[in-house]
Design a protein around this motif. Structure first.
Motif, PDB file in Angstrom:
ATOM      1  N   ASP A   1      39.175 -52.563 -34.548  1.00  0.00           N
ATOM      2  CA  ASP A   1      38.394 -51.259 -34.270  1.00  0.00           C
ATOM      3  C   ASP A   1      37.611 -51.016 -35.604  1.00  0.00           C
ATOM      4  OD1 ASP A   1      37.345 -49.022 -33.557  1.00  0.00           O
ATOM      5  OD2 ASP A   1      38.989 -47.946 -33.062  1.00  0.00           O
TER       6      ASP A   1
ATOM      7  N   THR B   1      34.655 -49.415 -38.144  1.00  0.00           N
ATOM      8  CA  THR B   1      33.482 -48.597 -38.572  1.00  0.00           C
ATOM      9  C   THR B   1      32.892 -49.311 -39.740  1.00  0.00           C
ATOM     10  OG1 THR B   1      34.099 -46.832 -37.085  1.00  0.00           O
ATOM     11  CG2 THR B   1      32.371 -46.356 -38.861  1.00  0.00           C
TER      12      THR B   1
ATOM     13  N   GLN C   1      22.285 -50.832 -41.973  1.00  0.00           N
ATOM     14  CA  GLN C   1      22.325 -50.602 -40.624  1.00  0.00           C
ATOM     15  C   GLN C   1      21.525 -51.847 -39.953  1.00  0.00           C
ATOM     16  OE1 GLN C   1      21.501 -46.875 -38.692  1.00  0.00           O
ATOM     17  NE2 GLN C   1      22.518 -47.480 -36.756  1.00  0.00           N
TER      18      GLN C   1
ATOM     19  N   CYS D   1      29.985 -50.173 -34.959  1.00  0.00           N
ATOM     20  CA  CYS D   1      29.668 -48.854 -35.280  1.00  0.00           C
ATOM     21  C   CYS D   1      29.142 -48.512 -36.813  1.00  0.00           C
ATOM     22  CB  CYS D   1      30.856 -47.898 -34.928  1.00  0.00           C
ATOM     23  SG  CYS D   1      30.798 -46.095 -35.169  1.00  0.00           S
TER      24      CYS D   1
ATOM     25  N   LYS E   1      28.183 -45.841 -39.756  1.00  0.00           N
ATOM     26  CA  LYS E   1      27.734 -44.497 -40.202  1.00  0.00           C
ATOM     27  C   LYS E   1      27.382 -44.500 -41.727  1.00  0.00           C
ATOM     28  CE  LYS E   1      30.183 -42.642 -36.697  1.00  0.00           C
ATOM     29  NZ  LYS E   1      29.167 -41.651 -35.756  1.00  0.00           N
TER      30      LYS E   1
END
Length: 199
Positions: A49, A51, A60, A76, A78
């Motif tokens: 999992d 990020t 990105q 994901c 950020k």
């Protein structure tokens, strides 16, 4: 500064190798300064999992293209600005980064950023080429209440070359040595060729 983006840095390769041996199941994982995303992609391939975060404006889009090249669902992402004290990406059980200690004046910013995003029981792994800031970073992390250990990178040769630097580990809890070195069952899949778009 931006001209250095878009490359696969040696320390990111080492961090990706470390992730092949790190227990990931059930843990929320954050990569800081992810660049084009090699360690995050390895974690994603292993079912973690993950990020990914970076301040670079192209991070990105590079990450999205590289997950697509590897037939993975999007990771994901950020925006991670270490200077923003009120930025919250959530809390994580494992925080990783490679070659993020290149500016000595960023030591306190990075350690505070990590601490703000650390769960009550957390491991932090930073792979550093030994630019001279790792000792100050370790002292700052210890001041914040983290236990510290390190491994010489000579134990992680890349194509016969033994890189210089260290794997820095910090934690607010202890695990058994057997758990620390447990091999992820998906390791063999992730060790296959990973496709990355770089400039």
């Amino acid at each position: 500064m931006w001209s250095l983006f878009g490359q696969i840095w040696p320390m990111s390769k080492i961090l990706a190798m470390v992730m092949l041996q790190e227990p990931l199941a059930g843990r929320r994982i954050l990569e800081i300064g992810c660049g084009i995303g090699l360690p995050s992609i390895v974690v994603k391939q292993l079912g973690g999992d993950i990020t990914a975060s970076d301040y670079h404006p192209l991070a990105q889009s590079f990450l999205l293209e590289n997950t697509t090249l590897n037939s993975l669902a999007p990771i994901c992402f950020k925006t991670g600005d270490w200077n923003t004290a009120n930025l919250s990406l959530g809390k994580f059980d494992l925080i990783i980064g490679s070659d993020v200690l290149y500016e000595h004046q960023h030591i306190e910013l990075i350690s505070s950023f990590i601490d703000r995003h650390s769960s009550s029981q957390v491991d932090v792994i930073i792979v550093d080429p030994g630019r001279g800031s790792h000792r100050a970073f370790a002292r700052e992390m210890e001041r914040l209440g983290y236990m510290h250990s390190w491994t010489d990178l000579k134990d992680y040769p890349d194509r016969g070359i033994k890189p210089k630097g260290f794997i820095l580990r910090f934690s607010r809890h202890t695990r058994s040595e057997s758990d620390r070195h447990k091999i992820n069952p998906k390791r063999s899949q992730a060790e296959s060729l990973i496709h990355l778009h770089s400039k």
